[in-house]
Write a protein that holds these residues in place. Structure first.
Motif, PDB file in Angstrom:
ATOM      1  N   VAL A  86      -0.267  -5.104   0.290  1.00 23.65           N
ATOM      2  CA  VAL A  86      -1.024  -5.248  -0.955  1.00 23.65           C
ATOM      3  C   VAL A  86      -1.031  -3.914  -1.698  1.00 23.65           C
ATOM      4  CG1 VAL A  86      -3.332  -5.634  -1.915  1.00 23.65           C
ATOM      5  CG2 VAL A  86      -2.424  -7.188  -0.183  1.00 23.65           C
ATOM      6  N   LYS A  87      -1.154  -2.827  -0.967  1.00 29.20           N
ATOM      7  CA  LYS A  87      -1.144  -1.500  -1.591  1.00 29.20           C
ATOM      8  C   LYS A  87       0.161  -1.275  -2.365  1.00 29.20           C
ATOM      9  CE  LYS A  87      -1.648   3.396  -0.713  1.00 29.20           C
ATOM     10  NZ  LYS A  87      -1.875   4.446   0.276  1.00 29.20           N
ATOM     11  N   GLN A  88       1.290  -1.631  -1.759  1.00 24.35           N
ATOM     12  CA  GLN A  88       2.588  -1.491  -2.439  1.00 24.35           C
ATOM     13  C   GLN A  88       2.631  -2.320  -3.720  1.00 24.35           C
ATOM     14  OE1 GLN A  88       5.156  -2.676   0.925  1.00 24.35           O
ATOM     15  NE2 GLN A  88       6.556  -1.138   0.103  1.00 24.35           N
ATOM     16  N   ILE A  89       2.179  -3.543  -3.626  1.00 27.32           N
ATOM     17  CA  ILE A  89       2.178  -4.429  -4.799  1.00 27.32           C
ATOM     18  C   ILE A  89       1.339  -3.810  -5.906  1.00 27.32           C
ATOM     19  CG2 ILE A  89       1.555  -6.703  -5.700  1.00 27.32           C
ATOM     20  CD1 ILE A  89       1.909  -7.751  -2.757  1.00 27.32           C
TER      21      ILE A  89
ATOM     22  N   VAL B 258       0.443  -0.627  -6.372  1.00 28.78           N
ATOM     23  CA  VAL B 258       1.059   0.594  -6.908  1.00 28.78           C
ATOM     24  C   VAL B 258       2.184   0.235  -7.871  1.00 28.78           C
ATOM     25  CG1 VAL B 258       2.466   2.608  -6.296  1.00 28.78           C
ATOM     26  CG2 VAL B 258       0.383   2.111  -5.009  1.00 28.78           C
ATOM     27  N   CYS B 259       3.045  -0.669  -7.458  1.00 27.62           N
ATOM     28  CA  CYS B 259       4.174  -1.071  -8.307  1.00 27.62           C
ATOM     29  C   CYS B 259       3.725  -1.758  -9.596  1.00 27.62           C
ATOM     30  CB  CYS B 259       5.120  -1.974  -7.534  1.00 27.62           C
ATOM     31  SG  CYS B 259       6.007  -1.129  -6.216  1.00 27.62           S
ATOM     32  N   ALA B 260       2.630  -2.495  -9.527  1.00 26.22           N
ATOM     33  CA  ALA B 260       2.102  -3.192 -10.704  1.00 26.22           C
ATOM     34  C   ALA B 260       1.211  -2.275 -11.547  1.00 26.22           C
ATOM     35  CB  ALA B 260       1.328  -4.429 -10.283  1.00 26.22           C
ATOM     36  N   ASN B 261       1.017  -1.042 -11.074  1.00 22.86           N
ATOM     37  CA  ASN B 261       0.211  -0.045 -11.788  1.00 22.86           C
ATOM     38  C   ASN B 261      -1.246  -0.500 -11.953  1.00 22.86           C
ATOM     39  OD1 ASN B 261      -0.005   2.519 -12.888  1.00 22.86           O
ATOM     40  ND2 ASN B 261       0.323   1.773 -14.971  1.00 22.86           N
ATOM     41  N   ILE B 262      -1.786  -1.036 -10.865  1.00 15.76           N
ATOM     42  CA  ILE B 262      -3.191  -1.455 -10.819  1.00 15.76           C
ATOM     43  C   ILE B 262      -3.798  -0.928  -9.520  1.00 15.76           C
ATOM     44  CG2 ILE B 262      -2.871  -3.561 -12.188  1.00 15.76           C
ATOM     45  CD1 ILE B 262      -2.880  -5.115  -9.493  1.00 15.76           C
ATOM     46  N   ASN B 263      -5.109  -1.008  -9.386  1.00 10.49           N
ATOM     47  CA  ASN B 263      -5.695  -0.636  -8.096  1.00 10.49           C
ATOM     48  C   ASN B 263      -5.829  -1.882  -7.225  1.00 10.49           C
ATOM     49  OD1 ASN B 263      -8.296  -1.852  -8.575  1.00 10.49           O
ATOM     50  ND2 ASN B 263      -8.787  -0.101  -9.860  1.00 10.49           N
ATOM     51  N   ARG B 264      -6.053  -1.650  -5.933  1.00  8.99           N
ATOM     52  CA  ARG B 264      -6.136  -2.781  -5.000  1.00  8.99           C
ATOM     53  C   ARG B 264      -7.276  -3.721  -5.343  1.00  8.99           C
ATOM     54  NH1 ARG B 264      -6.137  -0.238   0.702  1.00  8.99           N
ATOM     55  NH2 ARG B 264      -7.658  -1.879   0.864  1.00  8.99           N
ATOM     56  N   GLY B 265      -8.368  -3.178  -5.829  1.00  7.67           N
ATOM     57  CA  GLY B 265      -9.500  -4.020  -6.217  1.00  7.67           C
ATOM     58  C   GLY B 265      -9.117  -5.022  -7.291  1.00  7.67           C
ATOM     59  N   THR B 266      -8.298  -4.583  -8.235  1.00  7.88           N
ATOM     60  CA  THR B 266      -7.815  -5.478  -9.292  1.00  7.88           C
ATOM     61  C   THR B 266      -6.931  -6.568  -8.697  1.00  7.88           C
ATOM     62  OG1 THR B 266      -7.931  -3.708 -10.921  1.00  7.88           O
ATOM     63  CG2 THR B 266      -6.545  -5.606 -11.475  1.00  7.88           C
ATOM     64  N   PHE B 267      -6.085  -6.185  -7.744  1.00 15.05           N
ATOM     65  CA  PHE B 267      -5.258  -7.190  -7.061  1.00 15.05           C
ATOM     66  C   PHE B 267      -6.151  -8.289  -6.481  1.00 15.05           C
ATOM     67  CE2 PHE B 267      -3.525  -9.097  -3.272  1.00 15.05           C
ATOM     68  CZ  PHE B 267      -2.244  -9.449  -3.648  1.00 15.05           C
TER      69      PHE B 267
ATOM     70  N   LEU C 163      -9.010  -9.267  -7.335  1.00 15.06           N
ATOM     71  CA  LEU C 163      -9.663 -10.118  -8.338  1.00 15.06           C
ATOM     72  C   LEU C 163      -8.809 -11.349  -8.649  1.00 15.06           C
ATOM     73  CD1 LEU C 163     -10.984  -7.510 -10.931  1.00 15.06           C
ATOM     74  CD2 LEU C 163     -12.352  -8.896  -9.349  1.00 15.06           C
ATOM     75  N   HIS C 164      -7.494 -11.210  -8.425  1.00 15.19           N
ATOM     76  CA  HIS C 164      -6.553 -12.274  -8.774  1.00 15.19           C
ATOM     77  C   HIS C 164      -6.041 -13.060  -7.569  1.00 15.19           C
ATOM     78  CE1 HIS C 164      -6.323 -11.002 -12.969  1.00 15.19           C
ATOM     79  NE2 HIS C 164      -6.366  -9.775 -12.499  1.00 15.19           N
ATOM     80  N   TYR C 165      -5.927 -12.380  -6.425  1.00 15.97           N
ATOM     81  CA  TYR C 165      -5.353 -13.008  -5.226  1.00 15.97           C
ATOM     82  C   TYR C 165      -6.160 -12.629  -3.990  1.00 15.97           C
ATOM     83  CZ  TYR C 165      -1.309 -13.843  -8.179  1.00 15.97           C
ATOM     84  OH  TYR C 165      -0.491 -14.261  -9.194  1.00 15.97           O
ATOM     85  N   ILE C 166      -6.128 -13.503  -2.987  1.00 10.66           N
ATOM     86  CA  ILE C 166      -6.825 -13.243  -1.728  1.00 10.66           C
ATOM     87  C   ILE C 166      -6.052 -12.231  -0.894  1.00 10.66           C
ATOM     88  CG2 ILE C 166      -7.582 -14.284   0.450  1.00 10.66           C
ATOM     89  CD1 ILE C 166      -7.882 -16.943  -1.165  1.00 10.66           C
ATOM     90  N   ASP C 167      -4.723 -12.403  -0.831  1.00 11.04           N
ATOM     91  CA  ASP C 167      -3.845 -11.528  -0.066  1.00 11.04           C
ATOM     92  C   ASP C 167      -2.413 -11.764  -0.533  1.00 11.04           C
ATOM     93  OD1 ASP C 167      -3.090 -13.980   1.075  1.00 11.04           O
ATOM     94  OD2 ASP C 167      -4.254 -13.629   2.902  1.00 11.04           O
ATOM     95  N   LYS C 168      -1.449 -11.143   0.145  1.00  7.88           N
ATOM     96  CA  LYS C 168      -0.058 -11.305  -0.304  1.00  7.88           C
ATOM     97  C   LYS C 168       0.440 -12.734  -0.122  1.00  7.88           C
ATOM     98  CE  LYS C 168       2.421  -9.839   3.884  1.00  7.88           C
ATOM     99  NZ  LYS C 168       3.397  -8.872   4.394  1.00  7.88           N
ATOM    100  N   TYR C 169      -0.106 -13.457   0.832  1.00  8.95           N
ATOM    101  CA  TYR C 169       0.284 -14.860   1.038  1.00  8.95           C
ATOM    102  C   TYR C 169      -0.135 -15.711  -0.160  1.00  8.95           C
ATOM    103  CZ  TYR C 169       1.117 -13.474   5.865  1.00  8.95           C
ATOM    104  OH  TYR C 169       1.588 -12.855   6.981  1.00  8.95           O
TER     105      TYR C 169
END
Length: 60
Positions: free
Chosen positions: A35-38, A40-49, A51-57
């Protein structure tokens, strides 16, 4: 008007997450993606990730 702007921002963020996830999937393989890689690449913080998804699955 503000709601429309917020909705558009959320859509853009989600699209960036999905786009970067696909790029990482192609280059790293699913098991190696974090999730951290995703984030960083999307230029967002993990908390923002999260907000949209539970996990990489959930991105799949």
């Amino acid at each position: 008007m503000a709601d429309h702007h917020h909705k558009k921002m959320n859509e853009n963020t989600k699209q960036r997450i999905e786009t970067e996830f696909i790029k990482l999937l192609e280059s790293e393989g699913f098991e190696r993606i974090s999730v951290k890689q995703i984030a960083v690449c999307a230029n967002i913080n993990r908390g923002t990730f999260y907000l949209h998804y539970i996990d990489k699955y959930d991105v799949i």
